[in-house]
Write an enzyme that holds these catalytic residues in place. Structure first.
Site, PDB file in Angstrom:
ATOM      1  N   ASN A  14      -3.354   9.396  -7.437  1.00 34.70           N
ATOM      2  CA  ASN A  14      -2.286  10.236  -7.441  1.00 34.70           C
ATOM      3  C   ASN A  14      -0.911   9.446  -7.278  1.00 34.70           C
ATOM      4  OD1 ASN A  14      -3.392  12.679  -7.960  1.00 34.70           O
ATOM      5  ND2 ASN A  14      -4.248  12.504  -5.980  1.00 34.70           N
ATOM      6  N   ASP A  27       0.782  -1.272  -0.075  1.00 42.14           N
ATOM      7  CA  ASP A  27      -0.115  -0.059  -0.023  1.00 42.14           C
ATOM      8  C   ASP A  27       0.851   1.396  -0.078  1.00 42.14           C
ATOM      9  OD1 ASP A  27      -2.327   1.495   0.313  1.00 42.14           O
ATOM     10  OD2 ASP A  27      -1.779   1.862   2.494  1.00 42.14           O
ATOM     11  N   LEU A  28       0.422   2.269  -0.141  1.00 36.75           N
ATOM     12  CA  LEU A  28       1.367   3.514  -0.550  1.00 36.75           C
ATOM     13  C   LEU A  28       1.096   4.435   0.674  1.00 36.75           C
ATOM     14  CD1 LEU A  28       3.279   5.265  -2.091  1.00 36.75           C
ATOM     15  CD2 LEU A  28       1.328   6.079  -3.182  1.00 36.75           C
ATOM     16  N   ASP A  29      -0.184   5.329   0.808  1.00 32.33           N
ATOM     17  CA  ASP A  29      -0.233   5.921   2.143  1.00 32.33           C
ATOM     18  C   ASP A  29      -0.201   5.258   3.282  1.00 32.33           C
ATOM     19  OD1 ASP A  29      -0.736   8.200   3.459  1.00 32.33           O
ATOM     20  OD2 ASP A  29      -2.866   7.991   3.223  1.00 32.33           O
ATOM     21  N   GLU A  37      -0.200  -3.480   4.726  1.00 30.27           N
ATOM     22  CA  GLU A  37      -1.322  -2.455   4.740  1.00 30.27           C
ATOM     23  C   GLU A  37      -1.493  -1.596   5.900  1.00 30.27           C
ATOM     24  OE1 GLU A  37      -3.965  -0.739   3.970  1.00 30.27           O
ATOM     25  OE2 GLU A  37      -4.042  -1.515   1.644  1.00 30.27           O
ATOM     26  N   ASP A  38      -1.808  -0.418   6.139  1.00 29.71           N
ATOM     27  CA  ASP A  38      -1.959   0.400   7.254  1.00 29.71           C
ATOM     28  C   ASP A  38      -3.594   0.446   7.578  1.00 29.71           C
ATOM     29  OD1 ASP A  38      -2.450   2.265   5.103  1.00 29.71           O
ATOM     30  OD2 ASP A  38      -2.516   3.726   6.678  1.00 29.71           O
ATOM     31  N   ARG A  77     -11.543   8.477  -3.036  1.00 28.24           N
ATOM     32  CA  ARG A  77     -11.682  10.019  -2.829  1.00 28.24           C
ATOM     33  C   ARG A  77     -13.052  10.553  -2.891  1.00 28.24           C
ATOM     34  NH1 ARG A  77      -9.437  12.857  -8.115  1.00 28.24           N
ATOM     35  NH2 ARG A  77      -7.455  11.639  -7.317  1.00 28.24           N
ATOM     36  N   THR A 130       0.904  10.424   3.311  1.00 26.34           N
ATOM     37  CA  THR A 130       0.420  11.647   2.549  1.00 26.34           C
ATOM     38  C   THR A 130      -0.851  12.120   3.267  1.00 26.34           C
ATOM     39  OG1 THR A 130      -0.784   9.709   1.277  1.00 26.34           O
ATOM     40  CG2 THR A 130       1.238  10.978   0.121  1.00 26.34           C
ATOM     41  N   LYS A 180     -10.891  -1.249  -1.825  1.00 24.99           N
ATOM     42  CA  LYS A 180     -10.529  -2.002  -0.388  1.00 24.99           C
ATOM     43  C   LYS A 180     -12.035  -1.903   0.468  1.00 24.99           C
ATOM     44  CE  LYS A 180      -5.925  -1.056  -0.989  1.00 24.99           C
ATOM     45  NZ  LYS A 180      -4.856  -0.129  -0.660  1.00 24.99           N
ATOM     46  N   LYS A 221      -8.605   7.443   5.641  1.00 26.02           N
ATOM     47  CA  LYS A 221      -7.571   6.538   5.369  1.00 26.02           C
ATOM     48  C   LYS A 221      -7.739   5.296   4.779  1.00 26.02           C
ATOM     49  CE  LYS A 221      -4.215   8.236   8.869  1.00 26.02           C
ATOM     50  NZ  LYS A 221      -3.262   8.032   9.732  1.00 26.02           N
ATOM     51  N   GLY A 222      -7.196   5.285   3.403  1.00 24.26           N
ATOM     52  CA  GLY A 222      -7.480   3.854   2.700  1.00 24.26           C
ATOM     53  C   GLY A 222      -8.699   3.914   1.742  1.00 24.26           C
ATOM     54  N   SER A 256      -2.344   0.407  -4.152  1.00 26.05           N
ATOM     55  CA  SER A 256      -3.128   1.600  -3.520  1.00 26.05           C
ATOM     56  C   SER A 256      -4.014   2.166  -4.122  1.00 26.05           C
ATOM     57  CB  SER A 256      -2.043   3.000  -3.927  1.00 26.05           C
ATOM     58  OG  SER A 256      -2.171   4.116  -3.521  1.00 26.05           O
ATOM     59  N   ALA A 257      -5.118   2.656  -3.398  1.00 24.93           N
ATOM     60  CA  ALA A 257      -6.456   3.464  -3.774  1.00 24.93           C
ATOM     61  C   ALA A 257      -6.219   4.717  -4.637  1.00 24.93           C
ATOM     62  CB  ALA A 257      -7.245   3.643  -2.670  1.00 24.93           C
ATOM     63  N   SER A 258      -5.081   5.346  -4.417  1.00 27.08           N
ATOM     64  CA  SER A 258      -4.677   6.506  -4.718  1.00 27.08           C
ATOM     65  C   SER A 258      -4.676   6.758  -6.236  1.00 27.08           C
ATOM     66  CB  SER A 258      -3.781   7.169  -3.931  1.00 27.08           C
ATOM     67  OG  SER A 258      -3.251   8.593  -4.619  1.00 27.08           O
TER      68      SER A 258
HETATM   69  P1  B16 Z   1      -6.429  10.059  -4.154  1.00 29.67           P
HETATM   70  P2  B16 Z   1      -3.633   4.301  -0.012  1.00 29.67           P
HETATM   71  C1  B16 Z   1      -5.514   6.195  -0.180  1.00 29.67           C
HETATM   72  O1  B16 Z   1      -4.121   5.679  -0.450  1.00 29.67           O
HETATM   73  C2  B16 Z   1      -5.440   7.124   1.146  1.00 29.67           C
HETATM   74  O2  B16 Z   1      -5.160   6.391   2.167  1.00 29.67           O
HETATM   75  C3  B16 Z   1      -6.832   7.590   1.164  1.00 29.67           C
HETATM   76  O3  B16 Z   1      -7.032   8.478   2.137  1.00 29.67           O
HETATM   77  C4  B16 Z   1      -7.179   8.195  -0.397  1.00 29.67           C
HETATM   78  O4  B16 Z   1      -8.527   8.805  -0.227  1.00 29.67           O
HETATM   79  C5  B16 Z   1      -7.256   7.474  -1.288  1.00 29.67           C
HETATM   80  O5  B16 Z   1      -5.730   6.932  -1.472  1.00 29.67           O
HETATM   81  C6  B16 Z   1      -7.318   8.032  -2.660  1.00 29.67           C
HETATM   82  O6  B16 Z   1      -6.342   8.967  -3.029  1.00 29.67           O
HETATM   83  O7  B16 Z   1      -7.521  11.211  -3.880  1.00 29.67           O
HETATM   84  O8  B16 Z   1      -5.070  10.514  -4.320  1.00 29.67           O
HETATM   85  O9  B16 Z   1      -6.977   9.153  -5.357  1.00 29.67           O
HETATM   86  O10 B16 Z   1      -3.512   4.025   1.564  1.00 29.67           O
HETATM   87  O11 B16 Z   1      -4.581   3.269  -0.747  1.00 29.67           O
HETATM   88  O12 B16 Z   1      -2.230   4.221  -0.780  1.00 29.67           O
HETATM   89 MG    MG Z   2      -2.824   3.264   3.312  1.00 31.01          MG
END
Ligand code: B16
Ligand code: MG
Length: 215
Positions: free
Chosen positions: A117, A8-10, A168-169, A48, A16, A144, A44-45, A113-115
Site C-alpha cells: 500500500n 523504510d515507510l512505516d 529503518e525501524d 502481510r 501506519t 526483509k 512491524k516490518g 518498504s514491505a508494504s
Molecule cells: P501491507 P514497512 C510494513 O511496512 C509494515 O511495517 C508491516 O507491519 C506490514 O505488515 C507490511 O508493511 C506490509 O504491509 O499489508 O500494506 O502490504 O515498515 O516495510 O514500510
Molecule cells: Mg518499518
C-alpha cells in the site's frame, strides 16, 4: 562516499502501525481471541501474510491457505479505509524537512518498504514526488531481512550499495541493509536496533551534515 538514502515507510516516515493494529485486532476478535499492542510489535516490518501467520499462531487458530488469503484480503480492505483518510500532517516529525534538504543537496532518495500500500500512503501524504525510486511490497519477492528491496532501490537510483544509507525501524530491516553492504540508521531503540551504525529517535534528529559524518 554517501550518494543516496533509502527510506523504510512505516515507522520511519509515518506511523501506519496504529492502523494495521486496529485492522488486525478486529480480525482477531472476529476469530474469537484478543490481540494486544504488544502482540502488534511482532508485525512491524514483516509482510502481510507473515503478519497473518503470527496472528493466527497467537490465537492458536489453524486455517487453510485459501481461508488465509481471504482473511488477509479482508484485513487489507479494512486497513485501507484508514489509510485512504490519511493527511499530510501525519508525516512523522522531521521527515519531510530531511527529504527536502537531501534533495536540495543532491542526495538521491528511494523508498524501500514491505508494504503493498506504499503508493497510496505516499500519495495521501503528498510525498510521492520526492522519491526518485519506489520499491515496495509489489516489487519484491523476498522479505526483509533479505536485502532485495534495498538492492533494487540502489539499482534503480544508479548507485552502489556502499554509497547508500538505509533508514529503518525494524530489526529485520536493519539486517537487510547490512546484508546488502549498506550503512544503516536505526529509528527507535538501541535494544532492538543495536546492529545499526547509528540509532536515533526519529528523522528530526538527522540532517545532511550528520549524514555526511557517516562517511
Ligand atoms: P501491507 P514497512 C510494513 O511496512 C509494515 O511495517 C508491516 O507491519 C506490514 O505488515 C507490511 O508493511 C506490509 O504491509 O499489508 O500494506 O502490504 O515498515 O516495510 O514500510
Ligand atoms: Mg518499518
Amino acid at each position: 562516499m554517501i550518494k543516496a538514502c533509502l527510506f523504510d515507510l512505516d515507522g520511519v516516515i509515518v506511523d501506519t502501525a496504529k492502523y494495521h493494529y486496529i485492522a488486525w485486532r478486529e480480525l482477531a476478535n472476529e476469530l474469537g481471541f484478543e490481540f494486544t499492542e504488544t502482540d502488534n510489535e511482532r508485525l512491524k516490518g514483516v509482510s502481510r501474510m507473515t503478519s497473518l501467520n503470527i496472528l493466527l499462531e497467537i490465537g492458536g487458530v489453524n486455517l487453510s491457505d485459501e481461508e488465509k488469503l481471504r482473511l488477509a484480503e479482508k484485513k487489507n480492505e479494512n486497513y485501507r479505509t484508514f489509510i485512504l483518510k490519511m493527511q499530510p500532517d501525519e508525516i512523522l516529525d522531521g521527515a519531510k524537512e530531511l527529504l527536502l534538504e537531501l534533495k536540495d543537496k543532491g542526495v538521491k532518495i528511494a523508498l524501500g518498504s514491505a508494504s503493498k500500500n506504499a503508493m497510496t500512503i505516499l500519495d495521501r501524504l503528498e510525498l510521492t514526488h520526492l522519491f526518485e525510486a519506489i520499491i515496495d511490497g509489489t516489487k519484491v519477492s523476498k522479505a526483509k531481512p533479505d536485502p532485495e528491496v534495498f538492492l533494487k532501490g540502489a539499482e534503480a537510483l544508479g548507485v552502489k550499495p556502499e554509497e547508500c544509507v538505509v533508514f529503518e525501524d525494524a530489526e529485520a530491516g536493519v539486517e537487510a541493509a547490512l546484508a546488502g553492504q549498506m550503512r544503516c540508521v536505526g529509528i527507535g531503540s538501541t535494544d532492538v536496533l543495536g546492529k545499526a551504525n547509528l540509532v536515533i529517535d526519529g528523522l528530526h534528529q538527522m540532517s545532511y551534515k550528520k549524514l555526511m559524518e557517516l562517511n
